[in-house]
Write a protein that holds these residues in place. Structure first.
Motif, PDB file in Angstrom:
ATOM      1  N   GLY A   1      -0.593   1.900   5.918  1.00 51.28           N
ATOM      2  CA  GLY A   1      -2.003   1.891   6.307  1.00 51.28           C
ATOM      3  C   GLY A   1      -2.915   1.780   5.106  1.00 51.28           C
ATOM      4  N   ASP A   2      -4.103   2.337   5.252  1.00 50.21           N
ATOM      5  CA  ASP A   2      -5.091   2.264   4.179  1.00 50.21           C
ATOM      6  C   ASP A   2      -5.075   3.512   3.306  1.00 50.21           C
ATOM      7  OD1 ASP A   2      -5.972  -0.251   4.959  1.00 50.21           O
ATOM      8  OD2 ASP A   2      -7.302   0.611   6.472  1.00 50.21           O
ATOM      9  N   CYS A   3      -3.939   4.129   3.218  1.00 47.41           N
ATOM     10  CA  CYS A   3      -3.776   5.369   2.468  1.00 47.41           C
ATOM     11  C   CYS A   3      -4.019   5.169   0.968  1.00 47.41           C
ATOM     12  CB  CYS A   3      -2.351   5.860   2.714  1.00 47.41           C
ATOM     13  SG  CYS A   3      -1.987   7.411   1.978  1.00 47.41           S
ATOM     14  N   SER A   4      -3.602   4.038   0.462  1.00 50.84           N
ATOM     15  CA  SER A   4      -3.752   3.751  -0.967  1.00 50.84           C
ATOM     16  C   SER A   4      -3.891   2.245  -1.165  1.00 50.84           C
ATOM     17  CB  SER A   4      -2.543   4.294  -1.742  1.00 50.84           C
ATOM     18  OG  SER A   4      -1.345   3.752  -1.245  1.00 50.84           O
ATOM     19  N   PRO A   5      -4.418   1.828  -2.314  1.00 51.15           N
ATOM     20  CA  PRO A   5      -4.616   0.390  -2.543  1.00 51.15           C
ATOM     21  C   PRO A   5      -3.294  -0.376  -2.635  1.00 51.15           C
ATOM     22  CG  PRO A   5      -5.406   1.698  -4.425  1.00 51.15           C
ATOM     23  CD  PRO A   5      -4.870   2.647  -3.422  1.00 51.15           C
ATOM     24  N   ARG A   6      -3.335  -1.637  -2.294  1.00 52.90           N
ATOM     25  CA  ARG A   6      -2.163  -2.493  -2.454  1.00 52.90           C
ATOM     26  C   ARG A   6      -1.951  -2.735  -3.935  1.00 52.90           C
ATOM     27  NH1 ARG A   6      -3.595  -1.658   2.400  1.00 52.90           N
ATOM     28  NH2 ARG A   6      -2.897  -2.942   4.087  1.00 52.90           N
ATOM     29  N   GLY A   7      -0.685  -2.904  -4.315  1.00 51.93           N
ATOM     30  CA  GLY A   7      -0.380  -3.182  -5.712  1.00 51.93           C
ATOM     31  C   GLY A   7       0.913  -2.525  -6.155  1.00 51.93           C
ATOM     32  N   SER A   8       1.039  -2.334  -7.462  1.00 50.70           N
ATOM     33  CA  SER A   8       2.261  -1.784  -8.058  1.00 50.70           C
ATOM     34  C   SER A   8       2.207  -0.266  -8.142  1.00 50.70           C
ATOM     35  CB  SER A   8       2.464  -2.350  -9.466  1.00 50.70           C
ATOM     36  OG  SER A   8       2.673  -3.741  -9.395  1.00 50.70           O
ATOM     37  N   TYR A   9       3.357   0.366  -7.855  1.00 54.22           N
ATOM     38  CA  TYR A   9       3.498   1.819  -7.881  1.00 54.22           C
ATOM     39  C   TYR A   9       4.850   2.192  -8.471  1.00 54.22           C
ATOM     40  CZ  TYR A   9      -0.416   2.423  -4.634  1.00 54.22           C
ATOM     41  OH  TYR A   9      -1.654   2.437  -4.050  1.00 54.22           O
ATOM     42  N   HIS A  10       4.937   3.445  -8.893  1.00 52.29           N
ATOM     43  CA  HIS A  10       6.230   4.073  -9.150  1.00 52.29           C
ATOM     44  C   HIS A  10       6.115   5.540  -8.749  1.00 52.29           C
ATOM     45  CE1 HIS A  10       4.502   5.586 -12.970  1.00 52.29           C
ATOM     46  NE2 HIS A  10       5.475   6.493 -12.920  1.00 52.29           N
ATOM     47  N   ILE A  11       7.271   6.173  -8.529  1.00 56.30           N
ATOM     48  CA  ILE A  11       7.300   7.578  -8.134  1.00 56.30           C
ATOM     49  C   ILE A  11       8.050   8.368  -9.198  1.00 56.30           C
ATOM     50  CG2 ILE A  11       8.020   9.243  -6.384  1.00 56.30           C
ATOM     51  CD1 ILE A  11       7.874   6.935  -4.327  1.00 56.30           C
ATOM     52  N   HIS A  12       7.419   9.426  -9.658  1.00 57.11           N
ATOM     53  CA  HIS A  12       8.012  10.339 -10.640  1.00 57.11           C
ATOM     54  C   HIS A  12       8.506  11.564  -9.873  1.00 57.11           C
ATOM     55  CE1 HIS A  12       7.274  13.342 -14.145  1.00 57.11           C
ATOM     56  NE2 HIS A  12       8.526  12.949 -14.132  1.00 57.11           N
ATOM     57  N   VAL A  13       9.778  11.934 -10.045  1.00 54.84           N
ATOM     58  CA  VAL A  13      10.367  13.079  -9.357  1.00 54.84           C
ATOM     59  C   VAL A  13      10.968  14.012 -10.392  1.00 54.84           C
ATOM     60  CG1 VAL A  13      12.045  13.828  -7.617  1.00 54.84           C
ATOM     61  CG2 VAL A  13      10.930  11.615  -7.376  1.00 54.84           C
ATOM     62  N   TRP A  14      10.778  15.329 -10.196  1.00 50.92           N
ATOM     63  CA  TRP A  14      11.360  16.308 -11.119  1.00 50.92           C
ATOM     64  C   TRP A  14      11.690  17.593 -10.382  1.00 50.92           C
ATOM     65  CZ3 TRP A  14       6.313  15.047 -10.687  1.00 50.92           C
ATOM     66  CH2 TRP A  14       5.394  16.066 -10.482  1.00 50.92           C
TER      67      TRP A  14
ATOM     68  N   PRO B   1      11.995   3.031 -10.197  1.00 50.78           N
ATOM     69  CA  PRO B   1      11.493   1.689 -10.527  1.00 50.78           C
ATOM     70  C   PRO B   1      10.159   1.342  -9.869  1.00 50.78           C
ATOM     71  CG  PRO B   1      13.815   1.608  -9.932  1.00 50.78           C
ATOM     72  CD  PRO B   1      13.330   2.998  -9.625  1.00 50.78           C
ATOM     73  N   ILE B   2       9.438   0.486 -10.543  1.00 54.09           N
ATOM     74  CA  ILE B   2       8.152  -0.015 -10.039  1.00 54.09           C
ATOM     75  C   ILE B   2       8.414  -0.881  -8.802  1.00 54.09           C
ATOM     76  CG2 ILE B   2       6.188  -1.510 -10.580  1.00 54.09           C
ATOM     77  CD1 ILE B   2       6.640  -0.695 -13.557  1.00 54.09           C
ATOM     78  N   TYR B   3       7.567  -0.736  -7.799  1.00 57.13           N
ATOM     79  CA  TYR B   3       7.679  -1.550  -6.591  1.00 57.13           C
ATOM     80  C   TYR B   3       6.282  -1.987  -6.165  1.00 57.13           C
ATOM     81  CZ  TYR B   3       6.246   2.698  -4.151  1.00 57.13           C
ATOM     82  OH  TYR B   3       5.552   3.807  -3.744  1.00 57.13           O
ATOM     83  N   ASN B   4       6.222  -3.010  -5.321  1.00 56.22           N
ATOM     84  CA  ASN B   4       4.950  -3.511  -4.819  1.00 56.22           C
ATOM     85  C   ASN B   4       4.685  -2.933  -3.437  1.00 56.22           C
ATOM     86  OD1 ASN B   4       2.609  -5.183  -5.081  1.00 56.22           O
ATOM     87  ND2 ASN B   4       3.494  -6.486  -3.498  1.00 56.22           N
ATOM     88  N   TYR B   5       3.482  -2.426  -3.229  1.00 51.17           N
ATOM     89  CA  TYR B   5       3.067  -1.848  -1.959  1.00 51.17           C
ATOM     90  C   TYR B   5       2.059  -2.774  -1.311  1.00 51.17           C
ATOM     91  CZ  TYR B   5       0.782   1.437   1.228  1.00 51.17           C
ATOM     92  OH  TYR B   5       0.250   2.046   2.326  1.00 51.17           O
ATOM     93  N   ASN B   6       2.322  -3.163  -0.032  1.00 56.67           N
ATOM     94  CA  ASN B   6       1.421  -4.092   0.661  1.00 56.67           C
ATOM     95  C   ASN B   6       0.740  -3.454   1.876  1.00 56.67           C
ATOM     96  OD1 ASN B   6       3.403  -3.922   2.565  1.00 56.67           O
ATOM     97  ND2 ASN B   6       4.070  -6.050   2.417  1.00 56.67           N
ATOM     98  N   GLY B   7       0.791  -2.120   1.973  1.00 52.83           N
ATOM     99  CA  GLY B   7       0.170  -1.427   3.098  1.00 52.83           C
ATOM    100  C   GLY B   7       1.175  -0.984   4.152  1.00 52.83           C
ATOM    101  N   SER B   8       2.426  -1.446   4.046  1.00 51.33           N
ATOM    102  CA  SER B   8       3.478  -1.042   4.977  1.00 51.33           C
ATOM    103  C   SER B   8       4.218   0.168   4.426  1.00 51.33           C
ATOM    104  CB  SER B   8       4.491  -2.173   5.175  1.00 51.33           C
ATOM    105  OG  SER B   8       3.864  -3.294   5.722  1.00 51.33           O
ATOM    106  N   LEU B   9       4.726   0.988   5.323  1.00 51.47           N
ATOM    107  CA  LEU B   9       5.498   2.158   4.915  1.00 51.47           C
ATOM    108  C   LEU B   9       6.667   1.733   4.026  1.00 51.47           C
ATOM    109  CD1 LEU B   9       6.332   5.302   6.574  1.00 51.47           C
ATOM    110  CD2 LEU B   9       8.306   3.853   6.218  1.00 51.47           C
ATOM    111  N   ARG B  10       6.845   2.440   2.934  1.00 50.26           N
ATOM    112  CA  ARG B  10       7.989   2.221   2.026  1.00 50.26           C
ATOM    113  C   ARG B  10       8.780   3.514   1.994  1.00 50.26           C
ATOM    114  NH1 ARG B  10       7.954  -2.225  -1.640  1.00 50.26           N
ATOM    115  NH2 ARG B  10      10.069  -1.468  -1.876  1.00 50.26           N
TER     116      ARG B  10
END
Length: 139
Positions: free
Chosen positions: A71-84, A93-102
Motif C-alpha cells: 500500500g501507501d505505507c512507504s515510498p516506492r524505491g530501494s530498501y534494506h532491512i537491518h536485523v539484530w 540485501p537491498i531490494y526494490n519496493y513497488n507498493g506490494s507486500l514483500r
C-alpha cells in the motif's frame, strides 16, 4: 539395529513437524491475524509480534519472518532491512519496493527469550536513509 531404526523414525518425525510449522508460519501469519480475535492455531503458536510503521516481525522456532507491508505505507524505491539480537547483526540485501507486500524469512538460531529487532531502511534517491519501521519481538 533397532535403535538405529527408532532414531531414524524419530528424526523423520521431528523434521516433518519442523517443516509443517515453518510452512504454517510462512503462510498463515499476517499482521491482520495479529489483531483479530480468531487467529489461526499456527499464529497462536508463533505469537504474533509487532508491526511498526511499515514492517512486521515475527520470531519463533529459530526463524524470523519479516513483512514490508503493501500500500501507501512507504515510498516506492530501494530498501534494506537491518536485523539484530542474540549476538547476531545482519543487513539483508537491498531490494526494490513497488507498493506490494514483500515477505522474507530467515533462520535466526538464538535461545528462547532473546529479543530481536528489525529496522526497515529506505534508500533516499538523493542519498542517505530514512527509517520506516522498527519492530521488536522475543524469540
Amino acid at each position: 539395529m533397532q535403535t538405529a531404526r527408532k532414531s531414524r523414525k524419530f528424526s523423520t518425525r521431528v523434521l516433518a513437524t519442523a517443516t509443517a510449522l515453518a510452512a504454517a508460519m510462512a503462510t498463515t501469519i499476517s499482521p491482520a491475524s495479529a489483531t483479530t480475535g480468531a487467529a489461526p492455531a499456527a499464529a497462536q503458536l508463533a505469537r504474533p509480534a509487532g508491526v511498526s510503521v511499515c514492517l512486521g516481525l515475527w520470531a519463533a522456532y529459530n526463524a524470523i519472518l519479516l513483512r514490508h507491508l503493501g500500500g501507501d505505507c512507504s515510498p516506492r524505491g530501494s530498501y534494506h532491512i537491518h536485523v539484530w539480537g542474540g549476538g547476531r547483526d545482519m543487513n539483508y540485501p537491498i531490494y526494490n519496493y513497488n507498493g506490494s507486500l514483500r515477505e522474507f524469512s530467515y533462520t535466526w538460531p538464538v535461545p528462547q527469550g532473546t529479543n530481536i529487532c528489525a529496522e526497515l531502511w529506505y534508500h533516499k534517491p538523493g542519498g542517505g536513509y530514512s527509517s520506516h519501521g522498527l519492530p521488536c519481538e522475543t524469540m
